[in-house]
Enzyme design. Structure first.
Site, short mmCIF file in Angstrom:
data_model
loop_
_atom_site.label_atom_id
_atom_site.label_comp_id
_atom_site.label_asym_id
_atom_site.label_seq_id
_atom_site.Cartn_x
_atom_site.Cartn_y
_atom_site.Cartn_z
N HIS A 76 22.29 3.58 1.75
CA HIS A 76 20.87 3.77 1.40
C HIS A 76 20.60 5.26 1.28
CE1 HIS A 76 16.49 3.36 1.51
NE2 HIS A 76 16.70 2.10 1.24
N ASP A 94 19.47 -5.64 1.00
CA ASP A 94 20.06 -6.59 0.05
C ASP A 94 21.21 -7.38 0.65
OD1 ASP A 94 19.14 -4.14 -2.11
OD2 ASP A 94 18.60 -6.22 -2.53
C1 SDX Z 1 17.61 -1.00 -2.37
O1 SDX Z 1 15.39 3.38 -2.12
C2 SDX Z 1 15.02 2.26 -1.57
O2 SDX Z 1 14.16 2.21 -0.69
C3 SDX Z 1 15.66 1.01 -2.13
C4 SDX Z 1 15.41 -0.28 -1.35
C5 SDX Z 1 13.98 -0.73 -1.44
O3 SDX Z 1 13.52 -1.44 -0.53
O4 SDX Z 1 13.36 -0.45 -2.50
O5 SDX Z 1 15.77 -0.09 0.01
C6 SDX Z 1 16.25 -1.42 -1.92
O6 SDX Z 1 17.78 -0.68 -3.51
C7 SDX Z 1 18.71 -0.91 -1.36
C8 SDX Z 1 20.05 -0.37 -1.96
C9 SDX Z 1 20.74 -1.49 -2.74
N1 SDX Z 1 21.92 -0.96 -3.42
C10 SDX Z 1 23.18 -1.25 -3.01
O7 SDX Z 1 23.43 -1.92 -2.02
C11 SDX Z 1 24.27 -0.71 -3.91
C12 SDX Z 1 25.39 -0.08 -3.06
N2 SDX Z 1 24.85 1.12 -2.42
C13 SDX Z 1 25.18 2.38 -3.06
O8 SDX Z 1 25.26 2.36 -4.45
C14 SDX Z 1 24.40 3.55 -2.45
O9 SDX Z 1 24.52 3.46 -1.09
C15 SDX Z 1 22.94 3.74 -2.82
C16 SDX Z 1 22.73 3.75 -4.28
C17 SDX Z 1 22.09 2.69 -2.20
C18 SDX Z 1 22.52 5.10 -2.26
O10 SDX Z 1 23.32 6.02 -2.88
P1 SDX Z 1 23.18 7.62 -2.73
O11 SDX Z 1 22.18 7.98 -1.71
O12 SDX Z 1 23.03 8.19 -4.10
O13 SDX Z 1 24.59 7.99 -2.12
P2 SDX Z 1 25.90 8.25 -2.99
O14 SDX Z 1 26.10 7.18 -4.01
O15 SDX Z 1 25.88 9.66 -3.45
O16 SDX Z 1 27.07 8.05 -1.89
C19 SDX Z 1 27.33 9.05 -0.90
C20 SDX Z 1 28.74 8.75 -0.38
C21 SDX Z 1 29.75 8.62 -1.54
O17 SDX Z 1 31.03 8.97 -1.05
P3 SDX Z 1 31.64 10.43 -1.47
O18 SDX Z 1 31.66 10.45 -2.98
O19 SDX Z 1 30.68 11.45 -0.87
O20 SDX Z 1 33.02 10.41 -0.85
O21 SDX Z 1 28.74 7.48 0.29
C22 SDX Z 1 29.56 6.57 -0.42
C23 SDX Z 1 29.74 7.13 -1.82
O22 SDX Z 1 30.97 6.69 -2.38
N3 SDX Z 1 28.87 5.29 -0.48
C24 SDX Z 1 29.45 4.09 -0.40
C25 SDX Z 1 28.42 3.15 -0.54
N4 SDX Z 1 27.25 3.79 -0.70
C26 SDX Z 1 27.53 5.11 -0.67
N5 SDX Z 1 30.75 3.75 -0.21
C27 SDX Z 1 31.01 2.41 -0.17
N6 SDX Z 1 30.06 1.44 -0.30
C28 SDX Z 1 28.77 1.78 -0.48
N7 SDX Z 1 27.85 0.83 -0.61
#
Ligand code: SDX
Length: 377
Positions: free
Chosen positions: A257, A313
């Site tokens: 998140h 989710d």
């Molecule tokens: C919702 O914003 C809100 O409030 C949204 C929400 C709401 O109520 O409206 O809460 C609802 O959308 C929840 C999120 C649902 N999405 C997912 O579950 C999709 C999977 N999650 C990721 O795509 C990610 O965690 C996000 C998009 C939710 C947040 O991404 P960020 O803040 O942009 O973080 P990032 O992608 O830059 O990741 C930072 C690091 C990375 O590693 P490095 O490149 O630094 O080595 O964390 C890792 C990412 O690879 N990482 C994950 C991960 N999420 C982040 N690694 C594995 N699995 C994951 N799910």
């Protein structure tokens, strides 16, 4: 200083909700989410978001009557649903149908606060009816008219299946809608506010929001969580599946998140709701797989020093699937709930509006001269 994805940027003031990212707390207009999920209906939460306080009995009766009166949709919207190819994603169909609601709303172009509040009720009332109709039409079935005696969540289940929902199913959908109703400047709500801030209309703002919610990094994640659980197949396969996916640098849907640096407070509530839907491993296979995924992800993320935890989710997938909602409708259910938050934010934006227009840091070339096309290599 560019903040990629606007991370950490405070883009507005709001009284609608506060997300405590470090502590893993969520408050809607002063009320802790756990309290609301346990002790208030989704309709009460709609009133809270639109009016800043929980309703009295009379106010709740008034809102419930307005939602029931508005729940039916124009036959021409059904005709539009019939134009969508049967394999169209339900969020794409909803995006079009929600926009088309504006065709037949006599106040569509009236951006007064009073008209916007009435449209907030009508749009929130109609997204469940549209979503259920999408599923019926694509299956070649006639849509089912809403039952005015049912509340919004239970009515959705009724319109989807033709069966009066059992008490537990209706109660659980109602709590899930409360948990998904509002969450600050998430991507879809921000899209709604950016649209409203140009003084475009409420239907345009909601259509923008639906488009943003569709994405798998946002509302579309719950559908992909269910697909992942089905691919994993059983709890004893979770370890191998998750570690292999992480090896491939894949993101595990339902985890992580932008704001929470600990478990999303909505996740354990949804986990308990999922558990209430069955008892014993034979009735909650999806929950058992989910619990194992959480365990493996905790170990793997701790090993990587990453604060990646389950989000809203993750457990909503097993709740919706166990209740019998088709997997590709999960994000539409999210939209049903978030319509309350989106419309509340539009009303808030317009109460003290300024066009939302950030800058971009130009990284391209300067000083280039146009060469006649015949001379371009
Ligand atoms: C919702 O914003 C809100 O409030 C949204 C929400 C709401 O109520 O409206 O809460 C609802 O959308 C929840 C999120 C649902 N999405 C997912 O579950 C999709 C999977 N999650 C990721 O795509 C990610 O965690 C996000 C998009 C939710 C947040 O991404 P960020 O803040 O942009 O973080 P990032 O992608 O830059 O990741 C930072 C690091 C990375 O590693 P490095 O490149 O630094 O080595 O964390 C890792 C990412 O690879 N990482 C994950 C991960 N999420 C982040 N690694 C594995 N699995 C994951 N799910």
């Amino acid at each position: 200083m560019t903040s990629k994805g606007l991370e950490g940027v405070v883009a507005a003031e709001t009284t609608l909700s506060k997300v405590f990212g470090e502590e893993g707390r969520l408050v809607y207009a002063g009320y802790e989410i756990e309290d609301l999920a346990a002790n208030a209906s989704f309709e009460e939460v709609c009133w809270l978001l639109w009016n800043g306080e929980l309703p009295t009995t009379e106010q709740l009766e008034q809102l419930s009557a307005e939602l029931s009166a508005a729940a039916s949709i124009d036959d021409r919207i059904i005709d539009i649903l019939r134009l969508a190819p049967a394999d169209t994603h339900p969020m794409a169909t909803l995006r079009t149908a929600a926009s088309a609601l504006g065709f037949y709303d006599p106040e569509a172009e009236d951006m007064s606060d009073a008209a916007n509040r009435r449209k907030a009720v009508r749009i929130t009332a109609r997204i469940p009816t549209i979503t259920a109709a999408i599923d019926r039409v694509r299956k070649g079935l006639e849509p089912i008219e809403p039952d005015p005696s049912l509340r919004l969540g239970g009515n959705f289940l009724y319109m989807l299946t033709g069966q009066a929902p059992d008490g537990l199913g209706a109660r659980i959908v109602d709590a899930a809608l409360t948990l998904h109703a509002e969450h600050g400047l998430n991507a879809s709500t921000f899209a709604a506010r950016v649209t409203a801030a140009t003084l475009a209309d409420m239907h345009s703002a909601v259509t923008s929001a639906i488009g943003a919610l569709k994405g798998p990094l946002h509302g579309g994640a719950n559908e992909r969580v269910m697909e992942m659980l089905q691919k994993i197949g059983s709890a004893d396969q979770a370890e191998q599946w998750i570690t292999a996916a992480l090896e491939r640098k894949e993101k595990i849907m339902g985890f992580g998140h932008r704001v929470y640096r600990t478990t999303d407070p909505r996740a354990p509530i949804l986990r308990d709701l999922s558990g209430r839907l069955g008892s014993g491993a034979d009735e909650t296979p999806w929950l058992d797989i989910s619990e194992k995924v959480v365990e493996v992800m905790r170990r793997e993320m701790d090993a990587r020093g990453k604060k990646i935890y389950p989000n809203v989710d993750f457990f909503s997938a097993s709740v919706y699937y166990t209740i019998g909602i088709p997997t590709d409708l999960f994000t539409n259910v999210f939209a049903m709930a978030r319509a309350a938050g989106w419309t509340a934010h539009v009303i808030e934006q317009l109460a003290d509006n300024r066009l939302i227009r950030p800058k971009a840091e130009y990284k391209g070339p300067l000083g280039k001269k146009v060469v006649p096309i015949a001379d371009r290599g």
